[in-house]
Scaffold this motif. Structure first.
Motif, PDB file in Angstrom:
ATOM      1  N   LEU A  17       0.826  -1.210   0.000  1.00  7.55           N
ATOM      2  CA  LEU A  17       0.000   0.000   0.000  1.00  7.55           C
ATOM      3  C   LEU A  17       0.862   1.262   0.000  1.00  7.55           C
ATOM      4  CD1 LEU A  17      -2.825  -1.115   2.448  1.00  7.55           C
ATOM      5  CD2 LEU A  17      -3.058  -0.630  -0.008  1.00  7.55           C
ATOM      6  N   ASN A  18       1.948   1.238   0.768  1.00  4.69           N
ATOM      7  CA  ASN A  18       2.864   2.386   0.772  1.00  4.69           C
ATOM      8  C   ASN A  18       3.472   2.601  -0.613  1.00  4.69           C
ATOM      9  OD1 ASN A  18       2.610   3.292   3.439  1.00  4.69           O
ATOM     10  ND2 ASN A  18       4.101   1.802   4.176  1.00  4.69           N
ATOM     11  N   ALA A  19       3.856   1.504  -1.262  1.00  3.36           N
ATOM     12  CA  ALA A  19       4.438   1.620  -2.602  1.00  3.36           C
ATOM     13  C   ALA A  19       3.417   2.201  -3.579  1.00  3.36           C
ATOM     14  CB  ALA A  19       4.920   0.246  -3.080  1.00  3.36           C
ATOM     15  N   ILE A  20       2.191   1.732  -3.503  1.00  6.43           N
ATOM     16  CA  ILE A  20       1.134   2.254  -4.373  1.00  6.43           C
ATOM     17  C   ILE A  20       0.914   3.734  -4.097  1.00  6.43           C
ATOM     18  CG2 ILE A  20      -1.343   2.145  -4.874  1.00  6.43           C
ATOM     19  CD1 ILE A  20      -1.102  -0.929  -4.288  1.00  6.43           C
ATOM     20  N   ALA A  21       0.829   4.085  -2.817  1.00  5.87           N
ATOM     21  CA  ALA A  21       0.615   5.487  -2.439  1.00  5.87           C
ATOM     22  C   ALA A  21       1.765   6.374  -2.908  1.00  5.87           C
ATOM     23  CB  ALA A  21       0.445   5.602  -0.920  1.00  5.87           C
ATOM     24  N   ASP A  22       2.969   5.819  -2.957  1.00  4.95           N
ATOM     25  CA  ASP A  22       4.142   6.585  -3.374  1.00  4.95           C
ATOM     26  C   ASP A  22       4.312   6.627  -4.897  1.00  4.95           C
ATOM     27  OD1 ASP A  22       4.743   7.234  -0.766  1.00  4.95           O
ATOM     28  OD2 ASP A  22       6.175   5.583  -0.517  1.00  4.95           O
ATOM     29  N   GLY A  23       3.361   6.026  -5.627  1.00  2.00           N
ATOM     30  CA  GLY A  23       3.393   6.153  -7.078  1.00  2.00           C
ATOM     31  C   GLY A  23       3.764   4.916  -7.864  1.00  2.00           C
ATOM     32  N   GLU A  24       4.139   3.845  -7.182  1.00  2.00           N
ATOM     33  CA  GLU A  24       4.491   2.619  -7.917  1.00  2.00           C
ATOM     34  C   GLU A  24       3.233   2.045  -8.567  1.00  2.00           C
ATOM     35  OE1 GLU A  24       6.280   0.369  -9.943  1.00  2.00           O
ATOM     36  OE2 GLU A  24       7.714   1.097  -8.433  1.00  2.00           O
ATOM     37  N   ASP A  25       3.336   1.665  -9.830  1.00  2.00           N
ATOM     38  CA  ASP A  25       2.175   1.094 -10.504  1.00  2.00           C
ATOM     39  C   ASP A  25       2.478  -0.233 -11.217  1.00  2.00           C
ATOM     40  OD1 ASP A  25       3.672   2.091 -12.561  1.00  2.00           O
ATOM     41  OD2 ASP A  25       2.105   3.374 -13.387  1.00  2.00           O
ATOM     42  N   ASP A  26       3.695  -0.723 -11.054  1.00  2.00           N
ATOM     43  CA  ASP A  26       4.080  -1.997 -11.654  1.00  2.00           C
ATOM     44  C   ASP A  26       3.687  -3.132 -10.694  1.00  2.00           C
ATOM     45  OD1 ASP A  26       5.293  -4.283 -12.639  1.00  2.00           O
ATOM     46  OD2 ASP A  26       7.202  -3.305 -13.066  1.00  2.00           O
ATOM     47  N   PRO A  27       2.697  -3.957 -11.076  1.00  2.00           N
ATOM     48  CA  PRO A  27       2.230  -5.025 -10.187  1.00  2.00           C
ATOM     49  C   PRO A  27       3.329  -6.009  -9.793  1.00  2.00           C
ATOM     50  CG  PRO A  27       0.874  -4.925 -12.167  1.00  2.00           C
ATOM     51  CD  PRO A  27       1.975  -3.937 -12.329  1.00  2.00           C
ATOM     52  N   ILE A  28       4.280  -6.239 -10.684  1.00  2.00           N
ATOM     53  CA  ILE A  28       5.374  -7.173 -10.388  1.00  2.00           C
ATOM     54  C   ILE A  28       6.252  -6.597  -9.277  1.00  2.00           C
ATOM     55  CG2 ILE A  28       7.442  -8.283 -11.332  1.00  2.00           C
ATOM     56  CD1 ILE A  28       5.890  -8.394 -14.044  1.00  2.00           C
ATOM     57  N   LYS A  29       6.579  -5.314  -9.364  1.00  2.00           N
ATOM     58  CA  LYS A  29       7.398  -4.676  -8.327  1.00  2.00           C
ATOM     59  C   LYS A  29       6.653  -4.633  -6.997  1.00  2.00           C
ATOM     60  CE  LYS A  29      10.159  -1.744 -11.358  1.00  2.00           C
ATOM     61  NZ  LYS A  29      10.461  -0.361 -11.765  1.00  2.00           N
ATOM     62  N   ILE A  30       5.371  -4.314  -7.046  1.00  2.00           N
ATOM     63  CA  ILE A  30       4.582  -4.238  -5.807  1.00  2.00           C
ATOM     64  C   ILE A  30       4.470  -5.620  -5.168  1.00  2.00           C
ATOM     65  CG2 ILE A  30       2.334  -3.661  -4.816  1.00  2.00           C
ATOM     66  CD1 ILE A  30       2.019  -1.640  -7.171  1.00  2.00           C
ATOM     67  N   ALA A  31       4.258  -6.646  -5.973  1.00  2.00           N
ATOM     68  CA  ALA A  31       4.114  -8.010  -5.445  1.00  2.00           C
ATOM     69  C   ALA A  31       5.405  -8.512  -4.795  1.00  2.00           C
ATOM     70  CB  ALA A  31       3.682  -8.956  -6.558  1.00  2.00           C
ATOM     71  N   ARG A  32       6.539  -7.909  -5.142  1.00  2.00           N
ATOM     72  CA  ARG A  32       7.818  -8.314  -4.528  1.00  2.00           C
ATOM     73  C   ARG A  32       7.877  -7.998  -3.037  1.00  2.00           C
ATOM     74  NH1 ARG A  32      11.438  -6.112  -9.357  1.00  2.00           N
ATOM     75  NH2 ARG A  32      11.140  -7.841 -10.792  1.00  2.00           N
ATOM     76  N   PHE A  33       6.951  -7.187  -2.548  1.00  3.75           N
ATOM     77  CA  PHE A  33       6.916  -6.888  -1.116  1.00  3.75           C
ATOM     78  C   PHE A  33       6.334  -8.052  -0.308  1.00  3.75           C
ATOM     79  CE2 PHE A  33       7.097  -2.519  -2.784  1.00  3.75           C
ATOM     80  CZ  PHE A  33       8.130  -2.020  -2.001  1.00  3.75           C
ATOM     81  N   ALA A  34       5.821  -9.055  -0.985  1.00  4.62           N
ATOM     82  CA  ALA A  34       5.230 -10.208  -0.299  1.00  4.62           C
ATOM     83  C   ALA A  34       6.279 -10.933   0.533  1.00  4.62           C
ATOM     84  CB  ALA A  34       4.603 -11.155  -1.313  1.00  4.62           C
TER      85      ALA A  34
END
Length: 109
Positions: A17-34
């Motif tokens: 959620l922080n990454a999304i809020a900070d502007g990240e929109d690449d689902p692959i990069k966001i999913a790496r936080f798992a």
């Protein structure tokens, strides 16, 4: 994301959620936080994270996360205050806690 993540305020979800809020929109990069068991759901996460989030939605996510942090801090302060006030009654609390059906939380009430 909510359909894949069971604890939306867990460490992994919060980082996403922080990454999304900070502007990240690449689902692959966001999913790496798992982390931990959520890593097994990376494919499902990437699919759930696809979509468009506009600047207003990012602002709302940031605002909500900030508010959750504030409320969490307030709960912690109140818990400390309650513990401080109850410390002089610890013996009574332990005695009440020894009664079957009365847990520590109920004894403190």
């Amino acid at each position: 994301m909510g359909s894949v993540v069971s604890d939306i305020m867990g460490v992994s979800a919060r980082d996403m959620l922080n990454a999304i809020a900070d502007g990240e929109d690449d689902p692959i990069k966001i999913a790496r936080f798992a982390r931990r068991t959520m890593k097994k759901k990376k494919d499902d996460l990437e699919l759930a994270l696809r979509g468009y989030i506009n600047s207003h939605q990012r602002l709302m996510i940031k605002t909500i996360l900030t508010h959750i942090d504030f409320l969490s801090e307030q709960v912690e302060l109140l818990n400390q205050e309650v513990a401080s006030r109850l410390s002089s009654h610890q013996e009574d609390i332990e005695r009440l806690d020894s009664i079957p059906g009365i847990a520590t939380r109920m004894a403190k009430s």
